[in-house]
Design a protein around this motif. Sequence first.
Motif, PDB file in Angstrom:
ATOM      1  N   SER A  14      -2.547 -70.517  41.856  1.00 20.08           N
ATOM      2  CA  SER A  14      -1.359 -70.162  41.088  1.00 20.08           C
ATOM      3  C   SER A  14      -0.819 -71.427  40.445  1.00 20.08           C
ATOM      4  N   SER A  15      -0.033 -71.274  39.392  1.00 22.34           N
ATOM      5  CA  SER A  15       0.637 -72.416  38.761  1.00 22.34           C
ATOM      6  C   SER A  15       2.129 -72.176  38.863  1.00 22.34           C
ATOM      7  N   THR A  16       2.804 -73.097  39.512  1.00 25.14           N
ATOM      8  CA  THR A  16       4.228 -72.902  39.749  1.00 25.14           C
ATOM      9  C   THR A  16       4.931 -74.244  39.821  1.00 25.14           C
ATOM     10  N   PHE A  17       6.259 -74.232  39.659  1.00 24.60           N
ATOM     11  CA  PHE A  17       7.040 -75.471  39.713  1.00 24.60           C
ATOM     12  C   PHE A  17       7.221 -75.892  41.167  1.00 24.60           C
ATOM     13  N   VAL A  18       6.865 -77.145  41.463  1.00 23.89           N
ATOM     14  CA  VAL A  18       7.018 -77.686  42.815  1.00 23.89           C
ATOM     15  C   VAL A  18       8.104 -78.753  42.775  1.00 23.89           C
ATOM     16  N   GLU A  19       9.185 -78.505  43.497  1.00 22.31           N
ATOM     17  CA  GLU A  19      10.347 -79.403  43.475  1.00 22.31           C
ATOM     18  C   GLU A  19       9.971 -80.808  43.899  1.00 22.31           C
ATOM     19  N   ARG A  20       9.176 -80.902  44.942  1.00 22.69           N
ATOM     20  CA  ARG A  20       8.814 -82.222  45.483  1.00 22.69           C
ATOM     21  C   ARG A  20       8.033 -83.055  44.478  1.00 22.69           C
ATOM     22  N   LEU A  21       7.174 -82.390  43.682  1.00 22.27           N
ATOM     23  CA  LEU A  21       6.356 -83.103  42.695  1.00 22.27           C
ATOM     24  C   LEU A  21       7.043 -83.188  41.329  1.00 22.27           C
ATOM     25  N   LYS A  22       8.190 -82.503  41.183  1.00 30.02           N
ATOM     26  CA  LYS A  22       8.965 -82.528  39.940  1.00 30.02           C
ATOM     27  C   LYS A  22       8.145 -82.049  38.744  1.00 30.02           C
ATOM     28  N   GLY A  23       7.439 -80.971  38.905  1.00 32.58           N
ATOM     29  CA  GLY A  23       6.685 -80.473  37.773  1.00 32.58           C
ATOM     30  C   GLY A  23       5.847 -79.254  38.109  1.00 32.58           C
ATOM     31  N   ILE A  24       5.291 -78.608  37.065  1.00 34.63           N
ATOM     32  CA  ILE A  24       4.385 -77.474  37.241  1.00 34.63           C
ATOM     33  C   ILE A  24       3.113 -77.979  37.924  1.00 34.63           C
ATOM     34  N   SER A  25       2.673 -77.286  38.956  1.00 39.47           N
ATOM     35  CA  SER A  25       1.512 -77.732  39.741  1.00 39.47           C
ATOM     36  C   SER A  25       0.550 -76.571  39.967  1.00 39.47           C
ATOM     37  N   LEU A  26      -0.705 -76.951  40.227  1.00 36.28           N
ATOM     38  CA  LEU A  26      -1.723 -75.976  40.626  1.00 36.28           C
ATOM     39  C   LEU A  26      -1.752 -75.904  42.151  1.00 36.28           C
ATOM     40  N   LEU A  27      -1.584 -74.693  42.687  1.00 29.95           N
ATOM     41  CA  LEU A  27      -1.617 -74.495  44.132  1.00 29.95           C
ATOM     42  C   LEU A  27      -2.764 -73.547  44.475  1.00 29.95           C
ATOM     43  N   VAL A  28      -3.537 -73.927  45.477  1.00 26.77           N
ATOM     44  CA  VAL A  28      -4.589 -73.039  45.971  1.00 26.77           C
ATOM     45  C   VAL A  28      -4.373 -72.831  47.465  1.00 26.77           C
ATOM     46  N   ARG A  29      -4.196 -71.578  47.851  1.00 29.07           N
ATOM     47  CA  ARG A  29      -4.015 -71.248  49.260  1.00 29.07           C
ATOM     48  C   ARG A  29      -5.263 -70.534  49.773  1.00 29.07           C
ATOM     49  N   ALA A  30      -5.731 -70.956  50.970  1.00 32.29           N
ATOM     50  CA  ALA A  30      -6.960 -70.395  51.548  1.00 32.29           C
ATOM     51  C   ALA A  30      -6.805 -68.904  51.785  1.00 32.29           C
ATOM     52  N   GLU A  31      -7.861 -68.159  51.438  1.00 34.86           N
ATOM     53  CA  GLU A  31      -7.785 -66.704  51.633  1.00 34.86           C
ATOM     54  C   GLU A  31      -7.914 -66.335  53.103  1.00 34.86           C
ATOM     55  N   SER A  32      -8.419 -67.251  53.930  1.00 30.07           N
ATOM     56  CA  SER A  32      -8.609 -66.931  55.352  1.00 30.07           C
ATOM     57  C   SER A  32      -7.309 -67.013  56.136  1.00 30.07           C
ATOM     58  N   ASP A  33      -6.554 -68.114  55.947  1.00 27.92           N
ATOM     59  CA  ASP A  33      -5.347 -68.295  56.768  1.00 27.92           C
ATOM     60  C   ASP A  33      -4.110 -68.676  55.957  1.00 27.92           C
ATOM     61  N   GLY A  34      -4.229 -68.742  54.642  1.00 26.05           N
ATOM     62  CA  GLY A  34      -3.070 -69.062  53.816  1.00 26.05           C
ATOM     63  C   GLY A  34      -2.714 -70.533  53.771  1.00 26.05           C
ATOM     64  N   SER A  35      -3.532 -71.385  54.392  1.00 26.47           N
ATOM     65  CA  SER A  35      -3.236 -72.825  54.376  1.00 26.47           C
ATOM     66  C   SER A  35      -3.431 -73.381  52.965  1.00 26.47           C
ATOM     67  N   LEU A  36      -2.782 -74.503  52.689  1.00 27.47           N
ATOM     68  CA  LEU A  36      -2.804 -75.099  51.356  1.00 27.47           C
ATOM     69  C   LEU A  36      -4.072 -75.919  51.173  1.00 27.47           C
ATOM     70  N   LEU A  37      -4.961 -75.476  50.285  1.00 26.40           N
ATOM     71  CA  LEU A  37      -6.201 -76.206  50.003  1.00 26.40           C
ATOM     72  C   LEU A  37      -5.995 -77.250  48.921  1.00 26.40           C
ATOM     73  N   LEU A  38      -5.085 -76.966  47.978  1.00 24.80           N
ATOM     74  CA  LEU A  38      -4.884 -77.883  46.850  1.00 24.80           C
ATOM     75  C   LEU A  38      -3.443 -77.797  46.377  1.00 24.80           C
ATOM     76  N   GLU A  39      -2.862 -78.945  46.107  1.00 18.81           N
ATOM     77  CA  GLU A  39      -1.542 -79.035  45.480  1.00 18.81           C
ATOM     78  C   GLU A  39      -1.627 -80.177  44.480  1.00 18.81           C
ATOM     79  N   SER A  40      -1.743 -79.838  43.194  1.00 18.19           N
ATOM     80  CA  SER A  40      -1.998 -80.845  42.171  1.00 18.19           C
ATOM     81  C   SER A  40      -1.045 -80.648  40.998  1.00 18.19           C
ATOM     82  N   LYS A  41      -0.229 -81.656  40.738  1.00 16.62           N
ATOM     83  CA  LYS A  41       0.692 -81.590  39.605  1.00 16.62           C
ATOM     84  C   LYS A  41      -0.093 -81.695  38.302  1.00 16.62           C
ATOM     85  N   ILE A  42       0.241 -80.833  37.323  1.00 17.78           N
ATOM     86  CA  ILE A  42      -0.405 -80.897  36.014  1.00 17.78           C
ATOM     87  C   ILE A  42       0.228 -82.055  35.254  1.00 17.78           C
ATOM     88  N   SER A  43      -0.487 -83.166  35.224  1.00 17.11           N
ATOM     89  CA  SER A  43       0.043 -84.366  34.584  1.00 17.11           C
ATOM     90  C   SER A  43      -0.187 -84.311  33.076  1.00 17.11           C
TER      91      SER A  43
END
Length: 805
Positions: A28-57
């Motif tokens: 998903s692409s959503t605004f992340v307060e901590r990174l101060k910008g729109i970021s790409l988030l990938v959550r694992a389909e098995s347990d919902g853990s965060l696989l990727l959190e990358s700010k779109i620079s």
Amino acid sequence: MSDTRRRVKVYTLNEDRQWDDRGTGHVSSTFVERLKGISLLVRAESDGSLLLESKISPNTAYQKQQDTLIVWSEAENYDLALSFQEKAGCDEIWEKICQVQGKDPALEITQDPIDESEEERFEEMPETSHLVELPPCELARLEEIADLVTSVLSSPIRREKLALALMSEGYMKKLLQLFQVCEDLDNREGLHHLYEIVRGVLFLNKAALFEVMFSDDCIMDVVGCLEYDPALVQPKRHREFLTKTAKFKEVIPITDSELRQKIHQTYRVQYIQDIILPTPSVFEENFLSTLTSFIFFNKVEIVSMLQEDEKFLTEVFAQLTDEATEDGKRRELVNFFKEFCAFSQTLQPQNRDAFFKTLANLGILSALEIVMGMDDLQVRAAATDIFSYLVEFSPSMVREFVMQEPQQTDDDVLLINVVIKQMICDSDPELGGAVQLMGLLRTLIDPENMLAPTNKTEKTEFLSFFYKYCMQVLTAPLLANTVDDKHSKDLQEGSTKINPVCPDNFQTAQLLALILELLTFCVEHHTYHIKTYIMNKDLLRRVLVLMNSKHTFLALCALRFMRRIIGQKDEYYNRYIIKGNLFEPVISTLLDNGTRYNLLNSAIIELFEFIKVEDIKSLIAHIIDNYYKALESIEYVQTFKGLKGRYEQEKDRQTQRLNRYRRDPRTLDEDEEMWFNEDEDDDEGEAIEKSRPEEEFPESYGKYIEAKKVKESEDKENFPKRTPTGSFKFTFSHSTGAANGTNGANGKPAASTTSPNSSPVKSTASPATPVVKTGVVGLVDYPDDEDEEEEDEEQSPRKRPRLGS
């Protein structure tokens, strides 16, 4: 929720320029307060853990490849990729990235990394000059085009602009049409220019260009251009190989046209990378990273598509195991599975896990059991490669399968026995297949990979299975090529004749060396099971027959087996060696070797040096008692003199102990009295026992001896010659002669203070006072007894009163 989630795999590029799978999830692409910008988030389909959190620079270069891939670099040498299951999901995230960066989604790359040296020049360029101006696509301009393509390779900005220009107005397809014209005209100069152009375009490293160049319409023309290397006198015939020699075989008809096209494309692109293109220089090695990624993701897609088509795989297995299937067809089926497993190596662990579980559920091991026993060498070799993939992936899965077999089949067709027989019957003079199979067997019987917490009994159960059903098959060639030489008399007779049964055939010797290597591994890692097997089969004696082999490497393998056994420092093994006189063939080989300073000599010397350094008393006594006369002349090393020294030290120590036990228990010297009294204060728990008057000791001791004397006179029998270590043997004057005939553990008469004609030992006590003797006092104490000996030495004053208690 406003952000649509799409199923993706997350990849990172490792140091070897290979993609590592980090997991599957939803992006998903959503605004992340901590990174101060729109970021790409990938959550694992098995347990919902965060696989990727990358700010779109805004300054990061994102690249879209093959409609379902987005690739970018987050830091130096840290590349990331998202592989989408659906094109729609990829397009949506790509639009979001382009929106954040203010770019046109129609572009395949948002921006290109810029060298500092070029940044200023780039800023000065007018906005309208966003493309490199290409010359018209004509025969007369090929040299100009080739120079342009070659010149831009050192500049990332110009590479990007040239790639955009080549993709516009079908320029690349027009170039490839010119190739056909040049070839028809036999225009070698034009063909050489086209080689430079196509090679340069590949080094542009752009996935969008690859999609065009590797399409069914264009790929053979690309291969044709690459045949005309200016450095070659005659062009290569790559197209002839790909169209005539390399035949695509569908073992089972593939109904999915997309899958078939993907297989063709991957094979041809792999051929271009591995065969046609020269090995890139250090400067060029990163130019083909996108080509490597193109092949990698193609293979992942092929494996996934095949794996999901259960009808196809089921049909393959059915034909593979069907007795009616022709040999040629079966060979093709096995080769298909071999290549299928090779492709699976591109998958990451979790994906390979699912892949091999699918094969296991379909019955891959049962099928291998059948095909590995066939006469066709090619089929057996391919089946062995497949088996190696399975063992490497999960030894436990293979072990679980084979342990269930005895309930369903005969011993002869057990999978592991089939593997062992194939190893034994390898027709290769160098035993290449046997070496590979031996490595697989070693992996299967290695306890180190049997420690899975899910099955704690795996080690015990599998080793019991292996020694019950398989070990006799493994050792059969060894036992068949040696003789049971229990009464070997060669050494006594001075004969050095080579045993006629000992194998002189090089291939047989190699096979026996492999078997011995595996048995040596068992000695080190299996302890109980192999010890029982060696004892029951008298295996070491049979192995040592091979010391007579003319092949030194085989003699060294036999010696290494014995060395590993002695290295266990196990008294059961030591007693077995002593009882069987098993040093004899080793010493005979040492003497036969003479003064030659070679590996065999050094290995034998090291064996005896180990015994000396580790002070293995039982073996030292055996060697000195039986072989020292033959060994004492060897003076170029001090090993055997050192063994003699150890022997003498132990003999002296035993004598001192013997003398200590012979002393009258009532004549304690002052030092012993002081120690005894001090010990009373230290140990209150035994105060009552220790405080008993010493005068009581002779009386109670006399009563004990009187009772023994009465029993002796009743049954008129001598005491047994052998008594447990550390026990006492009491000998009266009238039975002293019999006692003198008692042999010690070293084969020599035990020491005695009386003779048949002597009078009873003088004593102020009654005539029945005995001479106290140790039981069988040998020169050897086993390690188990060392603690007892120390206690005897320290506690003898305390033990004496207890004899009368």
